[in-house]
Write a protein that holds these residues in place. Structure first.
Motif, mmCIF file in Angstrom:
data_model
loop_
_atom_site.group_PDB
_atom_site.id
_atom_site.type_symbol
_atom_site.label_atom_id
_atom_site.label_comp_id
_atom_site.label_asym_id
_atom_site.label_seq_id
_atom_site.Cartn_x
_atom_site.Cartn_y
_atom_site.Cartn_z
ATOM 1 N N GLU A 61 0.853 -1.190 0.000
ATOM 2 C CA GLU A 61 0.000 0.000 0.000
ATOM 3 C C GLU A 61 0.887 1.238 0.000
ATOM 4 O O GLU A 61 1.965 1.243 0.583
ATOM 5 N N ALA A 62 0.411 2.283 -0.647
ATOM 6 C CA ALA A 62 1.138 3.546 -0.656
ATOM 7 C C ALA A 62 1.046 4.198 0.719
ATOM 8 O O ALA A 62 0.007 4.151 1.372
ATOM 9 N N SER A 63 2.148 4.786 1.147
ATOM 10 C CA SER A 63 2.149 5.510 2.421
ATOM 11 C C SER A 63 3.281 6.525 2.428
ATOM 12 O O SER A 63 4.249 6.414 1.671
ATOM 13 N N VAL A 64 3.110 7.514 3.287
ATOM 14 C CA VAL A 64 4.150 8.508 3.517
ATOM 15 C C VAL A 64 4.255 8.694 5.018
ATOM 16 O O VAL A 64 3.250 8.829 5.712
ATOM 17 N N ARG A 65 5.464 8.640 5.517
ATOM 18 C CA ARG A 65 5.700 8.956 6.919
ATOM 19 C C ARG A 65 6.892 9.909 6.966
ATOM 20 O O ARG A 65 7.631 10.040 5.995
ATOM 21 N N TYR A 66 7.051 10.572 8.070
ATOM 22 C CA TYR A 66 8.138 11.539 8.199
ATOM 23 C C TYR A 66 9.073 11.106 9.315
ATOM 24 O O TYR A 66 8.624 10.638 10.359
ATOM 25 N N GLU A 67 10.365 11.228 9.045
ATOM 26 C CA GLU A 67 11.388 10.904 10.028
ATOM 27 C C GLU A 67 12.389 12.047 10.086
ATOM 28 O O GLU A 67 12.565 12.779 9.100
ATOM 29 N N MET A 68 13.039 12.155 11.209
ATOM 30 C CA MET A 68 14.123 13.120 11.332
ATOM 31 C C MET A 68 15.395 12.429 10.857
ATOM 32 O O MET A 68 15.817 11.417 11.421
ATOM 33 N N ILE A 69 15.976 12.945 9.784
ATOM 34 C CA ILE A 69 17.212 12.407 9.234
ATOM 35 C C ILE A 69 18.215 13.545 9.150
ATOM 36 O O ILE A 69 17.950 14.562 8.496
#
Length: 82
Positions: free
Chosen positions: A7-15
């Motif tokens: 499934e398509a998804s977007v999450r955000y991380e601190m990189i």
């Protein structure tokens, strides 16, 4: 027949101290027997055909087509910071 593998998804991380979008695309798979034209509903179904001693199907007869769809996350000129 095609089936959805992810499934398509977007999450955000601190990189490296920055908020970064991590995108997983929607992945649609079509498995086709190149000798018979049969389309499989899953990897398991194709493997059953390969393992079946009453068919001539071999691994090299199974073609795997992959369609990738990436969600729009609104990046580019004029969209602001993520």
């Amino acid at each position: 027949m095609s089936f959805k593998e992810t499934e398509a998804s977007v999450r955000y991380e601190m990189i490296n101290g920055k908020r970064t979008a991590v995108i997983t695309p929607e992945c649609i798979i079509t498995l086709t027997n190149t000798k018979t034209g049969v389309e499989y509903n899953s990897d398991a179904e194709a493997q059953l055909d390969i393992d079946d001693p009453t068919t001539e199907t071999k691994q090299e007869h199974v073609r795997r087509d992959v369609e990738i769809k990436v969600v729009d996350i609104g990046i580019g000129a004029g969209t602001g910071d993520l």
